[in-house]
Design a protein around this motif. Structure first.
Motif, mmCIF file in Angstrom:
data_model
loop_
_atom_site.group_PDB
_atom_site.id
_atom_site.type_symbol
_atom_site.label_atom_id
_atom_site.label_comp_id
_atom_site.label_asym_id
_atom_site.label_seq_id
_atom_site.Cartn_x
_atom_site.Cartn_y
_atom_site.Cartn_z
ATOM 1 N N PRO A 197 1.057 -1.204 -0.080
ATOM 2 C CA PRO A 197 -0.202 -0.029 0.141
ATOM 3 C C PRO A 197 0.834 1.295 -0.195
ATOM 4 C CG PRO A 197 -0.047 -0.855 2.141
ATOM 5 C CD PRO A 197 0.957 -1.596 1.220
ATOM 6 N N ARG A 198 0.546 2.301 -0.690
ATOM 7 C CA ARG A 198 1.356 3.685 -1.067
ATOM 8 C C ARG A 198 0.459 4.744 -1.069
ATOM 9 N NH1 ARG A 198 6.450 2.434 -3.648
ATOM 10 N NH2 ARG A 198 6.558 0.228 -3.812
ATOM 11 N N PHE A 199 1.041 5.704 -0.288
ATOM 12 C CA PHE A 199 0.569 7.014 -0.202
ATOM 13 C C PHE A 199 0.402 7.690 -1.826
ATOM 14 C CE2 PHE A 199 1.646 11.799 0.395
ATOM 15 C CZ PHE A 199 0.231 11.999 0.777
ATOM 16 N N PHE A 200 -0.644 8.094 -2.023
ATOM 17 C CA PHE A 200 -0.796 8.609 -3.486
ATOM 18 C C PHE A 200 -1.474 9.804 -3.632
ATOM 19 C CE2 PHE A 200 -4.888 6.645 -3.706
ATOM 20 C CZ PHE A 200 -5.674 7.377 -4.435
ATOM 21 N N THR A 201 -1.389 10.528 -4.726
ATOM 22 C CA THR A 201 -2.380 11.616 -4.936
ATOM 23 C C THR A 201 -2.756 11.369 -6.613
ATOM 24 O OG1 THR A 201 -0.544 13.134 -5.713
ATOM 25 C CG2 THR A 201 -1.153 13.231 -3.441
ATOM 26 N N TYR A 202 -3.993 12.157 -6.789
ATOM 27 C CA TYR A 202 -4.215 12.289 -8.039
ATOM 28 C C TYR A 202 -4.861 13.510 -8.444
ATOM 29 C CZ TYR A 202 -5.268 10.423 -12.907
ATOM 30 O OH TYR A 202 -5.269 10.220 -14.188
ATOM 31 N N THR A 234 -5.695 15.609 -18.885
ATOM 32 C CA THR A 234 -4.774 16.194 -17.854
ATOM 33 C C THR A 234 -4.693 15.414 -16.473
ATOM 34 O OG1 THR A 234 -6.915 17.165 -16.957
ATOM 35 C CG2 THR A 234 -5.946 18.390 -18.828
ATOM 36 N N GLY A 235 -3.753 15.730 -15.722
ATOM 37 C CA GLY A 235 -3.613 15.218 -14.453
ATOM 38 C C GLY A 235 -2.954 13.853 -14.256
ATOM 39 N N CYS A 236 -2.592 13.252 -13.179
ATOM 40 C CA CYS A 236 -1.760 11.922 -13.327
ATOM 41 C C CYS A 236 -1.543 11.637 -11.751
ATOM 42 C CB CYS A 236 -0.383 12.486 -13.726
ATOM 43 S SG CYS A 236 0.496 13.629 -12.938
ATOM 44 N N TYR A 237 -1.081 10.367 -11.544
ATOM 45 C CA TYR A 237 -0.773 10.236 -10.209
ATOM 46 C C TYR A 237 0.596 10.729 -9.708
ATOM 47 C CZ TYR A 237 -4.004 5.944 -10.037
ATOM 48 O OH TYR A 237 -4.958 5.171 -9.888
ATOM 49 N N ASN A 238 0.524 11.111 -8.450
ATOM 50 C CA ASN A 238 1.479 11.779 -7.828
ATOM 51 C C ASN A 238 2.366 12.671 -8.398
ATOM 52 O OD1 ASN A 238 0.899 9.308 -6.155
ATOM 53 N ND2 ASN A 238 2.197 7.946 -7.180
ATOM 54 N N ALA A 288 7.537 10.838 0.706
ATOM 55 C CA ALA A 288 7.887 10.728 -0.779
ATOM 56 C C ALA A 288 6.263 10.188 -1.455
ATOM 57 C CB ALA A 288 8.911 9.779 -0.973
ATOM 58 N N ILE A 289 5.776 10.986 -2.201
ATOM 59 C CA ILE A 289 4.634 10.612 -2.770
ATOM 60 C C ILE A 289 4.580 9.390 -3.574
ATOM 61 C CG2 ILE A 289 2.416 11.441 -4.083
ATOM 62 C CD1 ILE A 289 3.148 14.047 -3.391
ATOM 63 N N GLY A 290 3.781 8.281 -3.302
ATOM 64 C CA GLY A 290 4.072 6.998 -4.044
ATOM 65 C C GLY A 290 5.026 6.087 -3.350
#
Length: 435
Positions: A254-259, A268-272, A286-288
């Protein structure tokens, strides 16, 4: 689209920043069918001795034959400069990148700028909100962090790119990741949501598990969504939480992520940090990167705090992780509808069901157990709150629940004096009632 990759340096010892030696730089071209049409290895000169802080460069760059504006939107990772890097126990390489040279500043509207100072936090926010247990990341378990003036970025490798089902998919959610109805699709959800008002942020604590993901192109995530616009091509979202994605990361951690997206996950946009946009300000997270430790069935529970809110002064959307750690912000100019307020907030889980074996996936959501099992068994969100126009945190009202396929993954809500508004959610996927 063609992707050019070039990776310069590898760690030659477990100890961070030491005994880093030069390795061949492998460069090549990969087309949309994953065919390596050209490959060569270039022997570079020996550059680093022990404890060096001389900036080095890492590049992974996409090119396109479309117009310049579209080409910029389709650029996935960008060139950046790092001063050192660390080897995580899970095999990740974490580059310490000069803050003003991170991928965000490749964006035309951010070029030449530096990260902003922290904004005022919402009223009623308690950064010492005690989780069941505190969580950190594997790469920081030895109490290391990147130097001041840098940010940690998980290095994108050649294998990361080659795992993607297409170059267009790399680092992106291609299909819709937000639910407004119960129509069947390959994305399935168990979420709680509020709408019908203007929202300027959200906050919750989420316990972290290691759900089983049975197909490389499936994922399981638990997150907070900040949403505005219609559910057509103008959908704006900001998302943060934890996820297990073998395609994106190559493992089951499991990883900390953003989107983020401003056009319903289209261009437009992406992970991390896999595209320019999110500006990181923190040198410890560290994101991801993988989260550790994780919750266990009928045993200790570990959760993370997530807060997203709109800075009243500049209008940017800021992200906080854990006990008061500011991670960074999404500049308001990235968005259309989210330049103002959000119209919906969601909390909960999402999985992808590819039906690659001809029937419903066994990919788990959350802990892999249904909501009815409760604490220590099911996954939860606790202390669900929203931010209002006055930059104040408020409890939820008119909370709605939605489970696309409740026989596969379900959700239930409650409230008490300790957890405030909370939900339990999740499930095993395929079972006797979920085919």
């Amino acid at each position: 689209m063609v992707l050019l990759f070039c990776m310069d340096l590898l760690v030659d010892a477990v100890l961070p920043w030491t005994k880093i030696r030069n390795k061949p730089c492998c460069c090549g071209v990969v087309d949309h069918n994953h065919n390596r049409r050209q490959h060569q290895c270039i022997q570079t000169q020996a550059m680093l001795a022990e404890e060096t802080t001389t900036p080095r460069h890492f590049r992974i760059m996409a090119s396109s034959s479309s117009s310049s504006s579209t080409a910029h939107r389709n650029t996935i990772p960008v060139i950046f400069t790092f001063v050192s890097f660390l080897l995580s126990p899970d095999g990740d390489v974490i580059d310490c990148v000069l803050s003003h040279l991170q991928p965000a500043f490749d964006h035309p509207q951010l070029k030449g700028q530096k990260p902003l100072d922290p904004p005022e936090r919402p009223k009623g926010h308690d950064s010492e909100d005690a989780a069941t247990e505190s969580l950190f990341q594997l790469w920081t378990n030895s109490s290391v962090s990147c130097p001041e003036g840098t940010v940690p970025i998980r290095r994108t490798t050649e294998n990361d790119v080659l795992r993607a089902s297409s170059i267009r998919r790399f680092g992106r959610k291609i299909r819709r990741g937000v639910r407004r109805d119960t129509m069947s699709s390959d994305h399935e959800h168990a979420v709680a949501f509020v709408n019908g008002d203007q929202y300027y942020g959200a906050k919750a604590s989420i316990n972290v598990w290691t759900p089983r993901v049975t197909d490389q192109y499936e994922f399981s995530l638990s997150q907070v969504w900040v949403i505005s616009g219609s559910f057509g091509n103008d959908l704006n979202t900001i998302e943060a939480g934890w996820q297990v994605s073998p395609e994106l990361y190559g493992d089951g951690y499991p990883r900390f992520f953003t989107y983020w997206t401003t056009d319903a996950y289209q261009a437009t946009g992406c992970y991390n940090l896999l595209c320019s946009g999110f500006v990181q300000t923190n040198n410890r997270i560290a994101i991801g990167a993988a989260i550790s430790p994780r919750s266990s069935y009928k045993s200790r529970q570990f959760d993370i705090g997530i807060m997203i809110w709109k800075d009243p002064k500049h209008g940017h959307w800021w992200l906080e992780f854990g006990p008061g750690l500011l991670i960074g912000y999404w500049p308001s100019f990235l968005f259309s509808h989210l330049r103002g307020a959000a119209s919906m907030i969601q909390f909960g889980g999402e999985i992808v069901n590819t039906r690659s074996t001809g029937y419903h996936t066994s990919t788990q959501m959350g802990s892999g157990h249904f909501a009815d099992e409760g604490f220590g068994k099911a996954s939860y969100f606790r202390n669900l709150q929203v931010v209002d126009w006055d930059n104040s945190l408020l409890p939820l009202s008119n909370l709605h629940l939605l489970a696309d396929h409740p026989s596969c993954y379900n959700i239930k809500a409650g409230t008490n004096s300790v957890w405030g508004n909370y939900i339990y959610y999740g499930g095993p996927g395929r079972n006797g009632r979920c085919a």
